[in-house]
Design an enzyme around this catalytic site. Structure first.
Site, short mmCIF file in Angstrom:
data_model
loop_
_atom_site.label_atom_id
_atom_site.label_comp_id
_atom_site.label_asym_id
_atom_site.label_seq_id
_atom_site.Cartn_x
_atom_site.Cartn_y
_atom_site.Cartn_z
N SER A 25 -2.64 -11.79 7.77
CA SER A 25 -1.24 -12.04 7.40
C SER A 25 -0.92 -13.54 7.33
CB SER A 25 -0.29 -11.38 8.41
OG SER A 25 1.04 -11.75 8.11
N THR A 72 4.49 -4.61 8.33
CA THR A 72 3.65 -4.52 7.14
C THR A 72 2.78 -3.26 7.21
OG1 THR A 72 2.21 -5.77 5.66
CG2 THR A 72 1.86 -6.13 8.01
N LYS A 76 5.50 0.54 7.40
CA LYS A 76 6.83 0.33 6.83
C LYS A 76 7.69 1.60 6.73
CE LYS A 76 5.86 -3.69 3.92
NZ LYS A 76 6.10 -4.30 2.60
N ASP A 112 12.06 -6.88 0.64
CA ASP A 112 11.04 -7.07 -0.42
C ASP A 112 11.68 -7.14 -1.80
OD1 ASP A 112 8.77 -7.16 1.22
OD2 ASP A 112 8.53 -4.99 1.22
N ASN A 161 5.69 4.98 -15.70
CA ASN A 161 4.65 5.25 -14.70
C ASN A 161 3.60 6.21 -15.24
OD1 ASN A 161 3.65 4.73 -12.07
ND2 ASN A 161 4.26 6.79 -11.44
N ARG A 162 2.36 6.05 -14.73
CA ARG A 162 1.26 6.95 -15.10
C ARG A 162 1.65 8.39 -14.79
NH1 ARG A 162 -4.18 5.86 -11.86
NH2 ARG A 162 -2.74 6.24 -10.17
N TYR A 232 0.45 -11.57 -5.93
CA TYR A 232 0.31 -13.02 -5.75
C TYR A 232 -1.12 -13.43 -5.40
CZ TYR A 232 0.75 -12.26 -0.71
OH TYR A 232 0.56 -11.83 0.59
P1 ATR Z 1 3.24 0.29 -3.67
O1 ATR Z 1 3.94 0.61 -2.40
O2 ATR Z 1 2.46 -1.00 -3.65
O3 ATR Z 1 4.13 0.39 -4.86
P2 ATR Z 1 2.19 2.91 -4.23
O4 ATR Z 1 3.42 3.50 -3.65
O5 ATR Z 1 0.86 3.52 -3.91
O6 ATR Z 1 2.07 1.38 -3.83
O7 ATR Z 1 2.36 2.86 -5.83
C1 ATR Z 1 1.41 2.34 -6.67
C2 ATR Z 1 1.94 2.38 -8.12
O8 ATR Z 1 0.93 1.82 -8.98
C3 ATR Z 1 2.20 3.77 -8.63
O9 ATR Z 1 3.26 3.74 -9.55
C4 ATR Z 1 0.88 4.12 -9.34
O10 ATR Z 1 0.99 5.09 -10.34
P3 ATR Z 1 0.95 6.67 -9.97
O11 ATR Z 1 2.27 7.02 -9.40
O12 ATR Z 1 0.67 7.35 -11.26
O13 ATR Z 1 -0.18 6.83 -8.98
C5 ATR Z 1 0.55 2.79 -9.94
N1 ATR Z 1 -0.88 2.67 -10.22
C6 ATR Z 1 -1.86 2.37 -9.33
N2 ATR Z 1 -3.07 2.33 -9.95
C7 ATR Z 1 -2.84 2.63 -11.25
C8 ATR Z 1 -3.67 2.74 -12.42
N3 ATR Z 1 -4.98 2.54 -12.35
N4 ATR Z 1 -3.08 3.04 -13.61
C9 ATR Z 1 -1.73 3.22 -13.69
N5 ATR Z 1 -0.90 3.14 -12.63
C10 ATR Z 1 -1.44 2.85 -11.43
#
Ligand code: ATR
Length: 291
Positions: A25, A72, A76, A112, A161-162, A232
């Site tokens: 950290s 962290t 969280k 955040d 989103n995916r 970052y």
């Molecule tokens: P964080 O708290 O950092 O946002 P998270 O809650 O795990 O972490 O979310 C990660 C995000 O990145 C999600 O929107 C994820 O998409 P999915 O909801 O479809 O899983 C997205 N993400 C991570 N890897 C990805 C990839 N290879 N392609 C597209 N989206 C991705």
């Protein structure tokens, strides 16, 4: 000059950051320098807390007279349940990253998203009102960013989103009378991008060690818009590098880390955070790690 570390008294502000792991950290370096620069006697320490001991550790901070702490990974979300009171930011984001302890009560905040938006405005030297904003990702980081953006009167916010269901859920949850948050899949993105002023990556795609990855092919990035990445490390992601070559104005994620800390610092001390000192300390800590 007196050595602050050997001059601990009952006026010393005790602060820290709880995580597992915590050794990496950069928050202690950033906050200790900030305290020193402001002349506030205090110490900010890394607190390595395992999930099964989180409740005990939190109770311990009260007993030890801490004024607050950051939270962290992976604590969280769990931290929500351990608070006496929650700020709206923590409720909306479903996570706590900052705790303020006052009169024996723990209050949870999430700085955040608001930290990111403050850094975006500062770096662009512009307000966000009237802007069309598109967000890639619908996870925890996206929630914080959407929460904070909606306080800035943008013209539109679209979450891509995916997993489309997650984008839809987030959009429904945050929509209100004056602004409907839109959602969509990567298939609908080109149409959305034709009307986007600011494009923000909140996914982890492109984060070190996978810094050769990018959330969007270069040819799909509209020319001349504003493109930002919450990541970052690296300071300039492939996504931002390619956006730059498309004539875009780019904003990296370092400012988000600085300003989430700046808000926390201001809540704990009641004083303005020495932001430029904090930014330099963070950069120095990152450089040290590379050595
Ligand atoms: P964080 O708290 O950092 O946002 P998270 O809650 O795990 O972490 O979310 C990660 C995000 O990145 C999600 O929107 C994820 O998409 P999915 O909801 O479809 O899983 C997205 N993400 C991570 N890897 C990805 C990839 N290879 N392609 C597209 N989206 C991705």
């Amino acid at each position: 000059m007196t050595d602050r570390k050997n001059d601990l008294s009952h006026h010393t502000l005790l602060l820290g950051v709880m995580g597992d792991p915590i050794g990496h950290s950069k928050s202690p370096a950033m906050h200790n320098i900030a305290l020193e620069a402001s002349g506030i006697p205090g110490m900010y320490v890394p607190l390595h807390v395992k999930p099964e001991q989180l409740a005990e550790a939190v109770a311990g901070t009260k007993a030890l007279g801490f004024s607050g702490f950051n939270v962290t990974i992976p604590h969280k979300v769990e931290m929500l349940k351990l608070m006496d009171e929650l700020d709206e930011s923590a409720v909306c984001c479903g996570a706590v990253n900052t705790v303020v302890i006052q009169d024996g009560k723990l209050k949870g905040y999430n700085t955040d998203g608001i930290g990111y938006v403050r850094s975006l405005k500062e770096e662009l030297n512009s307000e966000l009102s009237g802007k069309h904003i598109t967000i890639l990702g619908a996870g925890g980081a996206a929630r914080g960013v959407v929460y904070a953006l909606l306080r800035e009167q943008p013209a539109s916010v679209t979450v891509i989103n995916r997993t489309v269901d997650k984008a839809e859920q987030l959009a429904t949850e945050f929509s209100h009378d004056t602004l409907q948050v839109q959602s969509g899949s990567y298939d609908t993105l080109d149409k959305v991008l034709a009307q986007t002023d600011i494009l923000i990556n909140t996914t982890s795609i492109g984060m070190s060690p996978n810094s050769d990855e990018t959330p969007l092919e270069q040819s799909r990035i509209p020319e001349g818009i504003i493109v930002s990445d919450l990541i970052y490390n690296p300071l300039e992601t492939r996504f931002l590098r390619e956006a730059k070559s498309r004539g875009c104005t780019v904003v990296g994620g370092l400012g988000m880390f600085v300003y989430q800390g700046a808000y926390a610092y201001e809540y704990w001390t009641g004083q303005p955070a020495p932001v430029s000192v904090m930014r330099s300390a963070l950069l120095e800590a990152m450089n040290h790690q590379k050595e």
